[in-house]
Design a protein around this motif. Structure first.
Motif, PDB file in Angstrom:
ATOM      1  N   ARG A   1     -13.487   2.935  -4.774  1.00  0.00           N
ATOM      2  CA  ARG A   1     -13.469   4.680  -4.833  1.00  0.00           C
ATOM      3  C   ARG A   1     -12.398   4.816  -6.142  1.00  0.00           C
ATOM      4  O   ARG A   1     -12.999   5.397  -7.190  1.00  0.00           O
ATOM      5  CB  ARG A   1     -13.163   5.265  -3.866  1.00  0.00           C
ATOM      6  N   LEU A   2     -11.060   3.896  -6.099  1.00  0.00           N
ATOM      7  CA  LEU A   2     -10.061   4.014  -6.401  1.00  0.00           C
ATOM      8  C   LEU A   2     -10.995   3.009  -8.270  1.00  0.00           C
ATOM      9  O   LEU A   2     -10.413   3.650  -9.498  1.00  0.00           O
ATOM     10  CB  LEU A   2      -8.701   3.877  -6.348  1.00  0.00           C
ATOM     11  N   LEU A   3     -11.124   2.198  -8.170  1.00  0.00           N
ATOM     12  CA  LEU A   3     -11.987   1.068  -9.885  1.00  0.00           C
ATOM     13  C   LEU A   3     -12.412   2.476 -10.136  1.00  0.00           C
ATOM     14  O   LEU A   3     -12.450   2.865 -11.899  1.00  0.00           O
ATOM     15  CB  LEU A   3     -12.472   0.187  -8.932  1.00  0.00           C
ATOM     16  N   GLY A   4     -13.031   3.027  -9.647  1.00  0.00           N
ATOM     17  CA  GLY A   4     -13.897   4.279 -10.110  1.00  0.00           C
ATOM     18  C   GLY A   4     -12.884   5.489 -10.944  1.00  0.00           C
ATOM     19  O   GLY A   4     -13.647   5.432 -12.445  1.00  0.00           O
TER      20      GLY A   4
ATOM     21  N   LEU B   1       0.901  -1.083   0.334  1.00  0.00           N
ATOM     22  CA  LEU B   1       0.046   0.021  -0.305  1.00  0.00           C
ATOM     23  C   LEU B   1       1.259   0.822   0.168  1.00  0.00           C
ATOM     24  O   LEU B   1       0.655   2.401  -0.853  1.00  0.00           O
ATOM     25  CB  LEU B   1      -0.537   0.142   1.540  1.00  0.00           C
ATOM     26  N   ALA B   2       1.508   1.618   0.942  1.00  0.00           N
ATOM     27  CA  ALA B   2       2.674   2.537   0.820  1.00  0.00           C
ATOM     28  C   ALA B   2       3.263   2.861  -0.451  1.00  0.00           C
ATOM     29  O   ALA B   2       3.400   4.192  -0.628  1.00  0.00           O
ATOM     30  CB  ALA B   2       3.669   2.621   1.906  1.00  0.00           C
TER      31      ALA B   2
ATOM     32  N   ALA C   1      -6.092   1.235  -6.107  1.00  0.00           N
ATOM     33  CA  ALA C   1      -6.691   0.371  -5.896  1.00  0.00           C
ATOM     34  C   ALA C   1      -6.866  -1.240  -4.996  1.00  0.00           C
ATOM     35  O   ALA C   1      -7.295  -2.201  -4.121  1.00  0.00           O
ATOM     36  CB  ALA C   1      -8.155  -0.334  -6.139  1.00  0.00           C
ATOM     37  N   ARG C   2      -5.743  -2.425  -5.955  1.00  0.00           N
ATOM     38  CA  ARG C   2      -5.950  -3.436  -5.558  1.00  0.00           C
ATOM     39  C   ARG C   2      -5.409  -3.850  -3.632  1.00  0.00           C
ATOM     40  O   ARG C   2      -4.935  -4.265  -3.612  1.00  0.00           O
ATOM     41  CB  ARG C   2      -4.909  -4.092  -5.737  1.00  0.00           C
ATOM     42  N   ALA C   3      -4.187  -2.677  -3.604  1.00  0.00           N
ATOM     43  CA  ALA C   3      -3.932  -2.845  -2.872  1.00  0.00           C
ATOM     44  C   ALA C   3      -4.363  -1.968  -1.494  1.00  0.00           C
ATOM     45  O   ALA C   3      -4.010  -2.858  -0.133  1.00  0.00           O
ATOM     46  CB  ALA C   3      -2.368  -1.251  -2.964  1.00  0.00           C
TER      47      ALA C   3
ATOM     48  N   ASP D   1      -9.653  -2.581   2.473  1.00  0.00           N
ATOM     49  CA  ASP D   1     -10.644  -1.188   2.897  1.00  0.00           C
ATOM     50  C   ASP D   1     -10.936  -1.096   1.653  1.00  0.00           C
ATOM     51  O   ASP D   1     -10.488  -0.501   0.268  1.00  0.00           O
ATOM     52  CB  ASP D   1      -8.759  -0.153   2.385  1.00  0.00           C
ATOM     53  N   ASP D   2     -12.349  -2.221   2.042  1.00  0.00           N
ATOM     54  CA  ASP D   2     -12.928  -1.520   0.519  1.00  0.00           C
ATOM     55  C   ASP D   2     -13.779  -0.786  -0.409  1.00  0.00           C
ATOM     56  O   ASP D   2     -13.965  -0.700  -1.069  1.00  0.00           O
ATOM     57  CB  ASP D   2     -13.712  -2.849   0.136  1.00  0.00           C
TER      58      ASP D   2
END
Length: 447
Positions: free
Chosen positions: A314-317, A274-275, A300-302, A308-309
């Motif tokens: 949101r990031l997939l959007g 994630l970082a 988004a995958r991270a 953190d669904d």
């Protein structure tokens, strides 16, 4: 480093213990014997050592103390560093090069001098050191490059000729992977480094040469990563990030960090994943929409990997919005791989992480319809991932068929990571589905 290693390629040292055994000439039995002599009451079963290396099993404290004593390591290190980070596993991966042209050249030189010989199949640069390296890249502005008169003058036409060969090298990596392509790319990187060191050039030419070095380092790193040579991959990527910085190309640096983030994921370091994915996304600068979409999917995958669904969705959007703007003339050449098929595949992998198997299957199905015919390595990856999804959906027969297709592609484009993935999915199938034929074909891949 808790990821279970399912296979071991010839000569790849899959764990710090593998490195220690190779250095001292110990078998698995030798290792447990020397520990038992110090610990006193440990059962001398070689299977214990095998599980430490291959299944991520952590030995108890008494065993670790005995091994540390045998290796001449102070007991305090066991208390301050988790297993297996305290083990002496060879030289560290240097990342403290200066963020200027001399630092970039030194980083490339270190990679060229060591990466091809580095057989360690585990990450050497981890934790705060890895995250700090990515953050440093984010916060340092590129300095103006200066020419050094040491040789002949390099023209833009000469650089264009080198750049024209990059699609061929990318194709080799995508189609074949493995040591053959890595040797070619390493040699090409060495040639660019020699030109940078011994020739004179303008600032504009220097930036293009450093950009070439960065992309070559990224390719060599990713192929090493795919072959299970994780320390070698880190050597190349550290040099590549420095070269991208020297070129003043933020998007290229972000793309390299994106690969470094994926390596964290493979080793179960989801906070590191994630970082670094976040640093790549935030540091891409004035990137094109397709590049932003690519980085958003990885981030988004991270977020999905740390549960953190909401942020993942949101990031997939965001990714869908940016990718939907289509290709542009100013897209970097390396973004060409991120076509419609790759987009659907990466979104599918994110849904798999989120546990939404229906969406994951739909996206992977779209990805596999004609987009990967020229990329057998990636084609095999997503066949295996769809097999995993089909098995989760209760379609074990379909999963077995997909694995058979993947084996054929892996035979064409060998990939340590794909073999590991395939064996992991095979192990989840019901016994009646695996079949002797699939196991026999797998045995040729796993040895």
């Amino acid at each position: 480093m808790s990821r279970r290693v399912l296979t071991q390629a010839d000569g790849v040292l899959v764990h710090p213990l593998s490195y220690i055994r190779a250095e001292r000439g110990w078998s698995y039995q030798d290792l447990v014997d020397v520990i038992a002599r110090r610990a006193g009451n440990m059962a001398r079963r070689r299977e214990k050592a095998w599980r430490w290396e291959h299944w991520g099993v952590v030995p108890d404290r008494e065993t670790q103390i005995a091994l540390a004593a045998e290796l001449g390591i102070r007991q305090e290190l066991i208390d301050t560093q988790p297993w297996p980070e305290w083990l002496p596993a060879g030289d560290p991966i240097r990342a403290e090069f200066s963020w200027d042209q001399p630092g970039s050249m030194l980083a490339i030189d270190q990679a060229l001098g060591n990466a091809m010989m580095d057989r360690r199949g585990f990450m050497r640069l981890t934790g705060a050191g890895l995250a700090g390296f990515a953050t440093e890249w984010l916060n340092v502005d590129p300095v103006e490059l200066t020419s050094v008169l040491r040789g002949g003058r390099i023209t833009e036409d000469f650089v264009s000729q080198i750049e024209a060969g990059m699609p061929r090298l990318r194709m080799l990596g995508e189609a074949y992977g493995g040591q053959r392509s890595r040797r070619l790319i390493d040699a090409e990187l060495g040639m660019v480094a020699e030109v940078l060191e011994k020739s004179s050039y303008s600032v504009a030419v220097a930036q293009r040469l450093h950009g070439l070095a960065a992309e070559l380092g990224r390719l060599a790193g990713y192929i090493s990563f795919d072959a299970g040579l994780h320390s070698a991959a880190q050597r190349y990527w550290v040099a590549a990030v420095h070269s991208a910085h020297a070129a003043g190309d933020r998007a290229l640096g972000a793309n390299i960090l994106k690969s470094m983030a994926l390596q964290c994921y493979d080793f179960g370091d989801f906070s590191g994943f994630l970082a670094i994915a976040r640093t790549a996304y935030e540091g891409a600068g004035n990137a094109t929409p397709r590049t932003v979409g690519m980085l958003a999917v990885r981030l988004a995958r991270a977020h999905a990997s740390v549960h953190d669904d909401a942020e993942a969705h949101r990031l997939l959007g965001v990714a869908d919005t940016y990718f939907g703007q289509g290709p542009r003339d100013d897209d970097p050449a390396w973004i060409g791989y991120f076509d419609e098929g790759e987009f659907h595949a990466q979104v599918g992998m994110c849904y798999l992480e989120l546990g939404n198997m229906r969406q994951a299957d739909s996206r992977l199905d779209k990805a596999l319809k004609g987009f990967f015919t020229a990329k057998p390595l990636d084609h095999a990856t997503y066949l295996v991932m769809r097999a995993r999804v089909q098995n989760e959906l209760g379609n074990a027969d379909q999963a077995g068929d997909l694995l058979h297709q993947a084996v054929s592609l892996i035979e064409q484009a060998p990939s340590r990571r794909n073999v590991d993935r395939l064996v992991a999915v095979r192990d989840r199938l019901p016994d009646g589905i695996r079949g002797n034929d699939l196991d026999q074909r797998l045995s040729t891949l796993t040895g």
